[in-house]
Design an enzyme around this catalytic site. Structure first.
Site, PDB file in Angstrom:
ATOM      1  N   TYR A 122      22.900  23.353  49.215  1.00 51.63           N
ATOM      2  CA  TYR A 122      23.197  22.339  50.225  1.00 51.63           C
ATOM      3  C   TYR A 122      23.774  22.922  51.508  1.00 51.63           C
ATOM      4  CZ  TYR A 122      22.528  19.114  46.347  1.00 51.63           C
ATOM      5  OH  TYR A 122      21.998  18.405  45.293  1.00 51.63           O
ATOM      6  N   ASN A 159      28.570  11.059  47.119  1.00 50.81           N
ATOM      7  CA  ASN A 159      28.728   9.641  46.781  1.00 50.81           C
ATOM      8  C   ASN A 159      30.051   9.302  46.119  1.00 50.81           C
ATOM      9  OD1 ASN A 159      26.170   9.536  47.784  1.00 50.81           O
ATOM     10  ND2 ASN A 159      25.216   8.716  45.945  1.00 50.81           N
ATOM     11  N   HIS A 173      23.656  16.812  55.720  1.00 53.07           N
ATOM     12  CA  HIS A 173      24.711  16.084  55.014  1.00 53.07           C
ATOM     13  C   HIS A 173      25.983  16.916  54.855  1.00 53.07           C
ATOM     14  CE1 HIS A 173      24.989  12.118  53.554  1.00 53.07           C
ATOM     15  NE2 HIS A 173      24.786  12.301  52.264  1.00 53.07           N
ATOM     16  N   ASN A 233      27.278   6.901  52.374  1.00 51.52           N
ATOM     17  CA  ASN A 233      27.792   6.775  51.003  1.00 51.52           C
ATOM     18  C   ASN A 233      29.119   7.484  50.785  1.00 51.52           C
ATOM     19  OD1 ASN A 233      25.729   5.125  50.075  1.00 51.52           O
ATOM     20  ND2 ASN A 233      24.430   6.853  49.490  1.00 51.52           N
ATOM     21  N   TYR A 255      30.436  15.732  44.859  1.00 50.83           N
ATOM     22  CA  TYR A 255      29.200  15.287  45.497  1.00 50.83           C
ATOM     23  C   TYR A 255      29.515  14.081  46.376  1.00 50.83           C
ATOM     24  CZ  TYR A 255      26.692  18.703  42.752  1.00 50.83           C
ATOM     25  OH  TYR A 255      26.275  19.893  42.210  1.00 50.83           O
TER      26      TYR A 255
END
Length: 208
Positions: free
Chosen positions: A35, A87, A40, A133, A85
């Site tokens: 990532y 969310n 993000h 989120n 993570y």
């Protein structure tokens, strides 16, 4: 631990103020090398840059997060990267906020925003999750949306049918990285102003 690691630890501890933290500065993202440099994860990128500027590391583990300590504007701050993570970012942050009794007004969150072009910033005192989120989780866990935030632009989807998850989990193309890097540096400056209770000045200088 090598002698070099020991010296680095001593120097790092010299930079850490005494007393309880007064502010939490939180970067949002997803853990894992896959990532890195994705849209993000620009919140992680900004927080890492802030830590670098302060000469500290975000390498201690607690409450499903990584954190480091520094002084911004004369105040002791924790720099936090939730490892839950995106969310579930609020679960980690709630633990820090509850333990150290930090009110929402002293929690600054840095995160990505697809409504802004790469390189742009937008600072807000409070507000809704806007469909993000990570922010949605924080608002739910803190039971408040009254925390300041710095939005870092990552650009909109190329067309409406493009999958949003694929877009935000995609990496910045080479041509956008200089603008993103400049925005990250400006976000660090803005963070110091916000911690110093100068959010109006930060908004006037950096909102675009």
């Amino acid at each position: 631990m090598s002698i070099f690691d020991l010296f680095a630890k001593i120097e790092r501890e010299k930079k850490e103020p005494a007393g309880p933290p007064e502010f939490l500065v939180v970067g949002l993202g997803n853990p894992g090398k896959e990532y890195e440099l994705t849209r993000h994860n620009v919140g992680f990128l900004a927080l890492d840059r802030l830590a670098e500027k302060q000469g500290v590391r975000i390498d201690r583990a607690k409450w499903r997060g990584l954190y480091g300590e520094c002084t911004l504007a004369g105040k002791r701050c924790l720099l936090i990267k939730p490892q839950t993570y995106m969310n579930n970012s609020g679960e980690c942050l709630r633990e820090f906020a509850n333990f150290y009794q930090i009110p929402p007004e002293h929690i600054l969150v840095l995160f990505d925003d697809i409504s802004l072009d790469p390189g742009r910033l937008r600072i807000r005192r409070k507000g809704s999750d806007g469909g993000h989120n990570g922010l949605k989780s924080i608002i739910y866990q803190l039971r408040s949306d009254a925390f300041p935030r710095i939005k870092l632009g990552v650009g909109a989807k190329p067309h409406p049918d493009y999958n949003l998850a694929d877009w935000v989990l995609g990496k910045f193309p080479e041509k956008e990285r200089p603008a993103v890097g400049e925005a990250v540096d400006r976000a660090c400056e803005a963070a110091e102003l916000i911690v110093a209770d100068k959010i109006d000045e930060a908004m006037n200088r950096f909102n675009s």
